[in-house]
Motif scaffolding. Structure first.
Motif, PDB file in Angstrom:
ATOM      1  N   ILE A  31      23.421 -18.468  13.466  1.00 25.44           N
ATOM      2  CA  ILE A  31      23.770 -17.397  14.409  1.00 25.44           C
ATOM      3  C   ILE A  31      22.516 -16.635  14.821  1.00 25.44           C
ATOM      4  O   ILE A  31      22.302 -16.346  16.001  1.00 25.44           O
ATOM      5  CB  ILE A  31      24.813 -16.428  13.798  1.00 25.44           C
ATOM      6  CG1 ILE A  31      26.099 -17.150  13.408  1.00 25.44           C
ATOM      7  CG2 ILE A  31      25.082 -15.249  14.750  1.00 25.44           C
ATOM      8  CD1 ILE A  31      26.930 -17.681  14.543  1.00 25.44           C
ATOM      9  N   ASN A  58      20.794 -16.065  18.508  1.00 22.46           N
ATOM     10  CA  ASN A  58      20.488 -14.730  19.026  1.00 22.46           C
ATOM     11  C   ASN A  58      19.048 -14.660  19.515  1.00 22.46           C
ATOM     12  O   ASN A  58      18.776 -14.169  20.614  1.00 22.46           O
ATOM     13  CB  ASN A  58      20.722 -13.667  17.952  1.00 22.46           C
ATOM     14  CG  ASN A  58      22.191 -13.390  17.700  1.00 22.46           C
ATOM     15  OD1 ASN A  58      23.066 -13.817  18.445  1.00 22.46           O
ATOM     16  ND2 ASN A  58      22.467 -12.671  16.619  1.00 22.46           N
ATOM     17  N   TYR A 111      29.823 -24.843  14.500  1.00 26.16           N
ATOM     18  CA  TYR A 111      29.495 -23.494  14.916  1.00 26.16           C
ATOM     19  C   TYR A 111      30.674 -22.543  14.689  1.00 26.16           C
ATOM     20  O   TYR A 111      30.483 -21.384  14.328  1.00 26.16           O
ATOM     21  CB  TYR A 111      29.050 -23.474  16.387  1.00 26.16           C
ATOM     22  CG  TYR A 111      28.250 -22.250  16.724  1.00 26.16           C
ATOM     23  CD1 TYR A 111      26.904 -22.165  16.381  1.00 26.16           C
ATOM     24  CD2 TYR A 111      28.827 -21.160  17.352  1.00 26.16           C
ATOM     25  CE1 TYR A 111      26.163 -21.031  16.666  1.00 26.16           C
ATOM     26  CE2 TYR A 111      28.096 -20.024  17.645  1.00 26.16           C
ATOM     27  CZ  TYR A 111      26.761 -19.967  17.295  1.00 26.16           C
ATOM     28  OH  TYR A 111      26.029 -18.839  17.566  1.00 26.16           O
ATOM     29  N   VAL A 140      30.448 -18.876  12.666  1.00 25.24           N
ATOM     30  CA  VAL A 140      30.920 -17.578  13.150  1.00 25.24           C
ATOM     31  C   VAL A 140      31.852 -16.932  12.126  1.00 25.24           C
ATOM     32  O   VAL A 140      31.806 -15.720  11.921  1.00 25.24           O
ATOM     33  CB  VAL A 140      31.613 -17.730  14.522  1.00 25.24           C
ATOM     34  CG1 VAL A 140      32.292 -16.443  14.954  1.00 25.24           C
ATOM     35  CG2 VAL A 140      30.607 -18.178  15.573  1.00 25.24           C
ATOM     36  N   GLN A 174      26.228 -11.134  13.440  1.00 25.87           N
ATOM     37  CA  GLN A 174      27.127 -11.329  14.579  1.00 25.87           C
ATOM     38  C   GLN A 174      26.346 -11.831  15.790  1.00 25.87           C
ATOM     39  O   GLN A 174      25.149 -11.575  15.926  1.00 25.87           O
ATOM     40  CB  GLN A 174      27.816 -10.004  14.923  1.00 25.87           C
ATOM     41  CG  GLN A 174      28.641  -9.429  13.788  1.00 25.87           C
ATOM     42  CD  GLN A 174      29.801 -10.321  13.408  1.00 25.87           C
ATOM     43  OE1 GLN A 174      30.632 -10.658  14.234  1.00 25.87           O
ATOM     44  NE2 GLN A 174      29.847 -10.734  12.148  1.00 25.87           N
ATOM     45  N   GLU A 175      27.058 -12.522  16.663  1.00 25.12           N
ATOM     46  CA  GLU A 175      26.440 -12.920  17.914  1.00 25.12           C
ATOM     47  C   GLU A 175      26.017 -11.675  18.682  1.00 25.12           C
ATOM     48  O   GLU A 175      26.760 -10.697  18.739  1.00 25.12           O
ATOM     49  CB  GLU A 175      27.424 -13.725  18.756  1.00 25.12           C
ATOM     50  CG  GLU A 175      27.808 -15.047  18.137  1.00 25.12           C
ATOM     51  CD  GLU A 175      28.915 -15.734  18.921  1.00 25.12           C
ATOM     52  OE1 GLU A 175      29.897 -15.061  19.319  1.00 25.12           O
ATOM     53  OE2 GLU A 175      28.789 -16.946  19.124  1.00 25.12           O
ATOM     54  N   LYS A 183      25.133 -10.559  22.310  1.00 27.15           N
ATOM     55  CA  LYS A 183      25.267 -11.037  23.683  1.00 27.15           C
ATOM     56  C   LYS A 183      24.706 -10.025  24.672  1.00 27.15           C
ATOM     57  O   LYS A 183      24.744  -8.826  24.450  1.00 27.15           O
ATOM     58  CB  LYS A 183      26.736 -11.287  24.011  1.00 27.15           C
ATOM     59  CG  LYS A 183      27.392 -12.320  23.132  1.00 27.15           C
ATOM     60  CD  LYS A 183      28.876 -12.425  23.459  1.00 27.15           C
ATOM     61  CE  LYS A 183      29.572 -13.349  22.488  1.00 27.15           C
ATOM     62  NZ  LYS A 183      31.015 -13.401  22.742  1.00 27.15           N
TER      63      LYS A 183
END
Length: 157
Positions: A30, A34, A83, A87, A93-94, A96
């Motif tokens: 992850i 990022n 993937y 998660v 955490q992702e 975005k």
């Protein structure tokens, strides 16, 4: 039947280490994505400097992803490789739609802090299991990443 695996570690210890390494692997994956996203999306007057630095960081993270997965295999277990599973089990955490350079750098610092915390737990488990291979690997990662955090915090001022 022996209670040790192919490299001489107790099966129960190897199971615990492999589970923790899979959690670490999920967090690396992850975090890698990022940092890759920061590399692609950073904007502003620091673009050239940060774009190059982020590429250096994600290249290193990708190497570590492979090394962690191979350590899991060495312990006689299977690395998590979906993937969707990453998660579910990762604490990172992702991140975005981050474009501003300092926000990207702060995200990287936080990611490394999470990895170091997980790796310190692994270091303790590995020491208890007499697993020098895992201890050495995560010890090296911790040393490198502590220095990276120091440098990134210096950049942030």
């Amino acid at each position: 039947m022996s209670d040790t695996n192919a490299i001489g570690l107790h099966n129960s210890s190897a199971n615990e280490l492999a589970d923790k390494l899979n959690t670490l692997l999920a967090n690396y994956q992850i975090f890698y994505m990022n940092v890759r996203g920061y590399h692609w999306n950073v904007k502003g007057h620091q673009f050239f400097e940060l774009h190059t630095k982020f590429e250096e960081l994600y290249d290193d993270l990708l190497t570590k992803v492979d090394e962690v997965a191979e350590r899991i295999l060495t312990l006689g277990h299977q690395p998590v490789h979906a993937y969707s599973d990453y998660v579910k089990i990762a604490s990172i955490q992702e991140d975005k739609d981050v474009h501003q350079g300092e926000a990207c750098v702060r995200g990287i610092v936080q990611g490394y802090q999470t990895l170091i915390e997980l790796q310190r737990e692994l270091l303790s488990l590995a020491a208890d299991a007499d697993d020098e291979g895992t201890a050495s690997q995560v010890g090296d990662y911790i040393r490198e990443q502590e220095k990276t955090i120091w440098m990134l915090n210096a950049y942030l001022g």
